[in-house]
Scaffold this active site. Structure first.
Site, PDB file in Angstrom:
ATOM      1  CB  THR A  24      -0.927   0.031   1.231  1.00  0.00           C
ATOM      2  OG1 THR A  24      -0.134   0.123   2.423  1.00  0.00           O
ATOM      3  CG2 THR A  24      -1.820  -1.197   1.303  1.00  0.00           C
ATOM      4  CG  ASP A  25      -1.290   4.867  -1.135  1.00  0.00           C
ATOM      5  OD1 ASP A  25      -1.903   4.550  -0.087  1.00  0.00           O
ATOM      6  OD2 ASP A  25      -1.864   5.370  -2.122  1.00  0.00           O
ATOM      7  CB  ALA A  26       1.337   7.398   2.903  1.00  0.00           C
ATOM      8  N   GLY A  27      -1.675   6.015   2.400  1.00  0.00           N
ATOM      9  CA  GLY A  27      -3.091   6.057   2.756  1.00  0.00           C
ATOM     10  C   GLY A  27      -3.719   4.680   2.926  1.00  0.00           C
ATOM     11  CB  VAL A  29      -5.037   3.086  -1.495  1.00  0.00           C
ATOM     12  CG1 VAL A  29      -5.542   2.648  -2.858  1.00  0.00           C
ATOM     13  CG2 VAL A  29      -6.137   3.833  -0.734  1.00  0.00           C
TER      14      VAL A  29
END
Length: 147
Positions: A24-27, A29
């Site tokens: 995932t990314d920082a969010g 997702v």
């Protein structure tokens, strides 16, 4: 999650995936390129579940499947810790080619997150020239292709 299996009268292979932090990314997702990794893993496991792993094709027939084309439609995001399924179906095959569809689904409710159309070609490792799909793969694919 249960292990991989074929469904729909053995025409659809279903492979479980979990979205990890590294995906995932920082969010939270899932990063778009991970869908390609998950699809590759599911394709590999579908062959293994048919008793026809890539290693056998390479060792016995001096051939391998490589990706020639991929089209991806991202429908909805996968998120951290979600349980997913990758559904793989044979759309058709030729002398040296194989066309698949792969959907990434939420395991619960099976909402589609991504749709993929994949074109594979069978090649010789030395020179990557196309070669016929070996007979065991042709026979197995004939049983999975739409009628």
């Amino acid at each position: 999650m249960t292990g991989p299996a074929f469904a729909d009268s053995k025409r659809t292979h279903r492979f479980p995936i979990r979205v990890y932090f590294e995906d995932t990314d920082a969010g939270g997702v899932a990063y778009h390129a991970n869908y390609l990794k998950w699809a590759e893993r599911a394709r590999t496991e579908s062959l293994r579940d048919m008793g026809l792993p890539h290693s056998l094709m390479m060792e016995r027939y001096n051939a391998m499947l490589v990706v020639r084309r991929i089209e991806v439609e991202y429908v909805a995001p996968a998120r951290l810790d979600e349980a997913l399924l990758v559904a793989t179906r044979v759309k058709g095959f030729g002398a040296a080619s194989l066309d698949l569809s792969q959907d990434v689904l939420r395991a619960e409710g099976e909402a589609v997150l991504a749709r993929m159309a994949i074109g594979l070609v069978c090649v010789r490792p030395d020179g990557l020239r196309p070669t016929r799909l070996p007979p065991p793969w042709r026979t197995a694919l004939a049983g999975l292709a739409p009628v």
